[in-house]
Design a protein around this motif. Structure first.
Motif, short mmCIF file in Angstrom:
data_model
loop_
_atom_site.label_atom_id
_atom_site.label_comp_id
_atom_site.label_asym_id
_atom_site.label_seq_id
_atom_site.Cartn_x
_atom_site.Cartn_y
_atom_site.Cartn_z
N SER A 175 -36.27 28.18 -20.43
CA SER A 175 -35.03 27.43 -20.41
C SER A 175 -34.54 27.10 -19.01
O SER A 175 -34.79 27.84 -18.06
N LEU A 176 -33.79 26.00 -18.90
CA LEU A 176 -33.16 25.63 -17.64
C LEU A 176 -31.92 26.48 -17.37
O LEU A 176 -31.28 26.34 -16.33
N ALA A 177 -31.55 27.35 -18.32
CA ALA A 177 -30.47 28.30 -18.07
C ALA A 177 -30.90 29.31 -17.00
O ALA A 177 -30.06 29.95 -16.36
N PHE A 178 -32.20 29.46 -16.82
CA PHE A 178 -32.75 30.31 -15.77
C PHE A 178 -32.73 29.51 -14.46
O PHE A 178 -33.35 28.45 -14.35
N THR A 179 -31.97 29.98 -13.47
CA THR A 179 -31.76 29.24 -12.23
C THR A 179 -33.07 28.86 -11.55
O THR A 179 -33.21 27.76 -11.01
N GLY A 180 -34.05 29.76 -11.59
CA GLY A 180 -35.34 29.47 -10.98
C GLY A 180 -36.03 28.28 -11.61
O GLY A 180 -36.63 27.45 -10.92
N ASN A 181 -35.97 28.18 -12.94
CA ASN A 181 -36.55 27.03 -13.63
C ASN A 181 -35.84 25.74 -13.24
O ASN A 181 -36.47 24.71 -12.96
N MET A 182 -34.50 25.77 -13.24
CA MET A 182 -33.72 24.59 -12.89
C MET A 182 -34.08 24.11 -11.49
O MET A 182 -34.28 22.91 -11.25
N ASN A 183 -34.15 25.05 -10.56
CA ASN A 183 -34.47 24.69 -9.18
C ASN A 183 -35.85 24.06 -9.07
O ASN A 183 -36.02 23.02 -8.42
N ILE A 184 -36.84 24.67 -9.72
CA ILE A 184 -38.21 24.17 -9.57
C ILE A 184 -38.36 22.80 -10.23
O ILE A 184 -39.10 21.94 -9.75
N TYR A 185 -37.62 22.55 -11.32
CA TYR A 185 -37.64 21.23 -11.96
C TYR A 185 -37.14 20.17 -10.99
O TYR A 185 -37.77 19.13 -10.79
N MET A 186 -35.97 20.42 -10.41
CA MET A 186 -35.35 19.42 -9.55
C MET A 186 -36.15 19.21 -8.27
O MET A 186 -36.23 18.10 -7.75
N ALA A 187 -36.74 20.28 -7.76
CA ALA A 187 -37.59 20.14 -6.57
C ALA A 187 -38.83 19.31 -6.89
O ALA A 187 -39.30 18.52 -6.06
N GLN A 188 -39.36 19.47 -8.10
CA GLN A 188 -40.52 18.68 -8.53
C GLN A 188 -40.14 17.21 -8.66
O GLN A 188 -40.87 16.32 -8.22
N PHE A 189 -38.98 16.95 -9.25
CA PHE A 189 -38.52 15.57 -9.37
C PHE A 189 -38.23 14.97 -8.00
O PHE A 189 -38.45 13.77 -7.78
N TYR A 190 -37.73 15.77 -7.08
CA TYR A 190 -37.48 15.32 -5.72
C TYR A 190 -38.78 14.81 -5.09
O TYR A 190 -38.78 13.83 -4.34
N ALA A 191 -39.89 15.49 -5.42
CA ALA A 191 -41.20 15.08 -4.89
C ALA A 191 -41.80 13.92 -5.68
O ALA A 191 -42.84 13.37 -5.28
N GLY A 192 -41.17 13.53 -6.80
CA GLY A 192 -41.70 12.45 -7.63
C GLY A 192 -42.94 12.88 -8.39
O GLY A 192 -43.85 12.07 -8.64
N ALA A 193 -43.00 14.15 -8.78
CA ALA A 193 -44.19 14.72 -9.42
C ALA A 193 -43.97 14.88 -10.93
O ALA A 193 -43.01 14.35 -11.50
#
Length: 426
Positions: A143-161
């Protein structure tokens, strides 16, 4: 800037996320978010509070609602789908674009507000260390309720991946999905990662990076992972919801000491004050003052490496001696039979709960949770006596049917405490 506009800036035809086998492009995420944003503006009765609670099981629905809130100028917070208590919504910073729910050190839920820049400005640094770029295809579970998951998602999108996300806990399916979708990066906590060596029977040369945190990982664990992912660089991080990533250690620098958490990320200052880990960083939640004193005990060696010795509430006094429950758990998990362990302290009694590996389990289930209680002549007790002082030895070792986890995938000590209370009544 916010995460909705970040998604809009990426090639709309590129695959953003594959959820449970179904792909969605960056463009389709934007379209779905726009529709939901209109619904939020129309129906959100607490819009004046500017906070929108997202309570969904599906990762995709969590993500779309999160982006929709950004588009609607509402502060989103994803909470566990089984959450029964919610934090008070108050003192919302004007520049907040999101919030995360955490119990922090109080045990009561509270909101940590984030500006866009408090995470996004650090993405280039963490992505470089984690090996994430526009060509990354990263596997994530949970779940994105887990801060680590939320962060890694947004960092991935930041890279356009691209993200490959699975909702259900099914490691055998994960292994198939990782191979089928040509995944080249994996993000999982250690307890999930270490299920792969028993499942994957052939090497996967496509994996270039394995990212993990929230639990310990040592050189022996890394070696098992390198056997199946020979081309992967393995990185263990240490971080906090109030801050961001703090330290990291790569597989070639890991040792048998699973408390090793490595050296600080660039731009982050870490030091030890009276045994507590202290952090000075520009990347933190609103209202957090730095230097920030962590609730964690640690030390630093002569080479500048930091070690996590447990949370402050994991250090107990037994006959005048300080005992680390984390240290006992690590020694239990070093045993060949033990998958994971939790140690609790109750009125001068140390009780260990362990999840043993399947090949060592007997079909003798006592109840829903407990398999059996080990006698003090059991081999696990004998192995512990060789590495622990007499005052560190558990008084009881209780074998669980399986380890219990919270929403973030960490061992759930609260549930285990409840089991212990029931056990004492027997």
């Amino acid at each position: 800037m916010d995460y909705f506009n970040l998604i809009k800036s990426v090639n709309p035809g590129k695959t953003a996320i594959i959820e449970d086998g179904k792909p969605y492009t960056y463009g389709s995420l934007v379209e779905m978010a726009i529709i939901k944003a209109a619904e939020i503006k129309k129906n959100h009765i607490n819009l004046s509070k500017r906070v929108y609670i997202i309570k969904e099981e599906s990762i995709l629905r969590q993500l779309v609602l999160f982006l929709a809130c950004n588009a609607a100028s509402v502060v989103p917070v994803v909470v566990p789908c089984d959450a029964k208590v919610y934090p008070d919504v108050q003192n919302i910073p004007d520049n907040a674009c999101m919030a995360v729910m955490t119990s922090g050190t109080t045990g009561s839920p509270e909101l940590l507000y984030r500006t866009y820049r408090s995470w996004a400005d650090f993405f280039p640094t963490q992505n470089k260390i984690f090996g994430i770029n526009k060509d990354s295809i990263i596997f994530v579970h949970g779940s994105l309720a887990f801060t680590g998951n939320m962060n890694i998602y947004m960092a991935q999108f930041y890279a356009g991946a691209t993200i490959v996300a699975e909702n259900k806990f099914n490691p055998r399916r994960w292994a198939d999905v990782i191979k089928r979708e040509n995944v080249n990066t994996i993000y999982l906590i250690p307890s999930k990662l270490m299920l792969f060596p028993g499942i994957i029977k052939e090497t996967n040369n496509n994996i270039k990076s394995v990212i993990s945190g929230s639990q310990s990982l040592g050189i022996n664990d890394a070696a098992k992972l390198k056997n199946i992912f020979p081309n992967a660089g393995i990185t263990l991080y240490y971080g906090a919801s109030e801050l961001n990533y703090i330290t990291y250690v790569r597989d070639q620098d890991m040792t048998e000491d699973k408390n090793l958490i490595g050296k600080p990320f660039p731009g982050v200052s870490v030091y030890i004050d009276n045994g507590r880990i202290c952090v000075d960083s520009s990347f933190h939640a609103e209202g957090v003052e730095c230097p920030y004193i962590m609730p964690d005990i640690g030390h630093m060696d002569s080479n500048g490496n930091f070690y996590f010795d447990g949370r402050s509430d994991d250090i107990v006094l037994i006959h005048g001696r300080k005992v680390s429950l984390t240290h006992i758990e690590n020694e239990l998990e070093n045993s060949e039979e033990v998958h994971e362990a939790v140690v609790i302290y109750d009125n001068n009694i140390l009780v260990a709960f362990i999840d043993i590996k399947s090949q060592y389990k007997e079909n003798c289930l006592d109840d829903k949770y407990i398999l059996k209680t080990l006698g003090n002549k059991d081999s696990i007790f004998n192995k512990l006596r060789k590495v622990l002082a007499h005052y560190e030895m558990p008084d009881k070792i209780i074998v669980l049917n399986k380890m219990l986890y919270n929403e973030s995938g960490k061992k759930d000590k609260k549930k285990i405490w409840n089991i212990y209370r029931q056990y004492k009544k027997i």
